[in-house]
Design a protein around this motif. Structure first.
Motif, PDB file in Angstrom:
ATOM      1  N   ASP A  32       0.862  -1.176   0.000  1.00 20.40           N
ATOM      2  CA  ASP A  32       0.000   0.000   0.000  1.00 20.40           C
ATOM      3  C   ASP A  32       0.899   1.228   0.000  1.00 20.40           C
ATOM      4  O   ASP A  32       1.888   1.264   0.737  1.00 20.40           O
ATOM      5  N   VAL A  33       0.565   2.228  -0.810  1.00 23.14           N
ATOM      6  CA  VAL A  33       1.409   3.422  -0.882  1.00 23.14           C
ATOM      7  C   VAL A  33       0.571   4.684  -0.751  1.00 23.14           C
ATOM      8  O   VAL A  33      -0.594   4.720  -1.125  1.00 23.14           O
ATOM      9  N   VAL A  34       1.206   5.714  -0.193  1.00 24.95           N
ATOM     10  CA  VAL A  34       0.596   7.025  -0.094  1.00 24.95           C
ATOM     11  C   VAL A  34       1.653   8.063  -0.455  1.00 24.95           C
ATOM     12  O   VAL A  34       2.832   7.913  -0.112  1.00 24.95           O
ATOM     13  N   LEU A  35       1.234   9.095  -1.172  1.00 26.95           N
ATOM     14  CA  LEU A  35       2.156  10.157  -1.580  1.00 26.95           C
ATOM     15  C   LEU A  35       2.584  10.957  -0.361  1.00 26.95           C
ATOM     16  O   LEU A  35       1.757  11.447   0.404  1.00 26.95           O
ATOM     17  N   THR A  36       3.901  11.088  -0.174  1.00 25.16           N
ATOM     18  CA  THR A  36       4.461  11.840   0.939  1.00 25.16           C
ATOM     19  C   THR A  36       4.851  13.246   0.504  1.00 25.16           C
ATOM     20  O   THR A  36       4.561  14.226   1.185  1.00 25.16           O
ATOM     21  N   THR A  37       5.547  13.338  -0.639  1.00 24.41           N
ATOM     22  CA  THR A  37       5.981  14.628  -1.162  1.00 24.41           C
ATOM     23  C   THR A  37       5.684  14.666  -2.657  1.00 24.41           C
ATOM     24  O   THR A  37       6.220  13.854  -3.422  1.00 24.41           O
ATOM     25  N   ALA A  38       4.841  15.593  -3.049  1.00 25.06           N
ATOM     26  CA  ALA A  38       4.452  15.732  -4.452  1.00 25.06           C
ATOM     27  C   ALA A  38       5.614  16.297  -5.269  1.00 25.06           C
ATOM     28  O   ALA A  38       6.554  16.885  -4.717  1.00 25.06           O
TER      29      ALA A  38
END
Length: 195
Positions: A2-8
């Motif tokens: 599972d992944v989530v954006l930390t820094t765009a």
């Protein structure tokens, strides 16, 4: 994972000036700038990241991924191309979060997906059996906007042009077409096919 954006990404793939040139908007005409900027953002979102149809990262961005219960023999890192792994943390058997020393693992960036494997002679540590017991922070993307393949850059411009001239999803009284095949030709070789 599972992944989530930390820094765009720090910059857009396509600038407003590039989009206006593609659309042949007259120099000095600024009434549609906000609308065009929104189209660029929507086109990039359509292609980029976890939800994007390409299944990859475009301009450099940082993601946090989690795994459950145990380390697999190799960690497949989604959203190629993988640039680097910033950290790997895990919950040990006592329930304490630990940071895995970088000397304990190797990062393989020349494959898609990128991989993380134990370093020679090393084994993964024991992990508490729980959801999201392992956290991997990684940097993905081609680099700066000019390093993204030209066909992907062109696909964003193509979508912006298509949406700019077709401002509603249904065109009554005319033949309704999906996004033209040119778009598929532009992104086809860049797409990561998910199993």
């Amino acid at each position: 994972m599972d992944v989530v954006l930390t820094t765009a990404p720090e910059e857009p793939l396509v600038t407003l000036a590039e989009a206006k040139k593609q659309l042949r908007v007259i120099d000095g005409f600024t009434d549609d700038d906000t609308y065009i900027t929104g189209l660029v953002s929507a086109a990039e979102s359509y292609l980029d990241g976890r939800e994007g149809v390409l299944g990859r990262a475009l301009v450099t961005q940082t993601w946090t991924g989690t795994l459950d219960a145990r380390f697999p023999s190799e960690i497949k890192v989604p959203l190629p191309p993988l640039q680097a792994v910033t950290s790997i943390k895990y919950i040990d058997q006592s329930g304490v979060q630990q940071t895995l020393d970088a000397s304990m693992y190797d990062v393989i960036t020349n494959t898609e997906p990128g991989l993380i494997v134990p370093a020679f002679g090393q084994c993964w540590p024991s992990v508490r059996c729980q959801r999201q017991a392992i956290e991997v922070v990684f940097v993905a993307g081609y680099g700066i906007a000019s390093e993204v393949p030209k066909r992907v850059h062109r696909a964003v411009l193509f979508l912006v042009g298509h949406w700019y001239t077709s401002r509603v999803p249904v065109n009554i009284g005319n033949i309704v077409n999906d996004i033209p095949k040119t778009f598929d030709a532009l992104i086809g070789t860049s797409r990561v096919w998910r199993l």
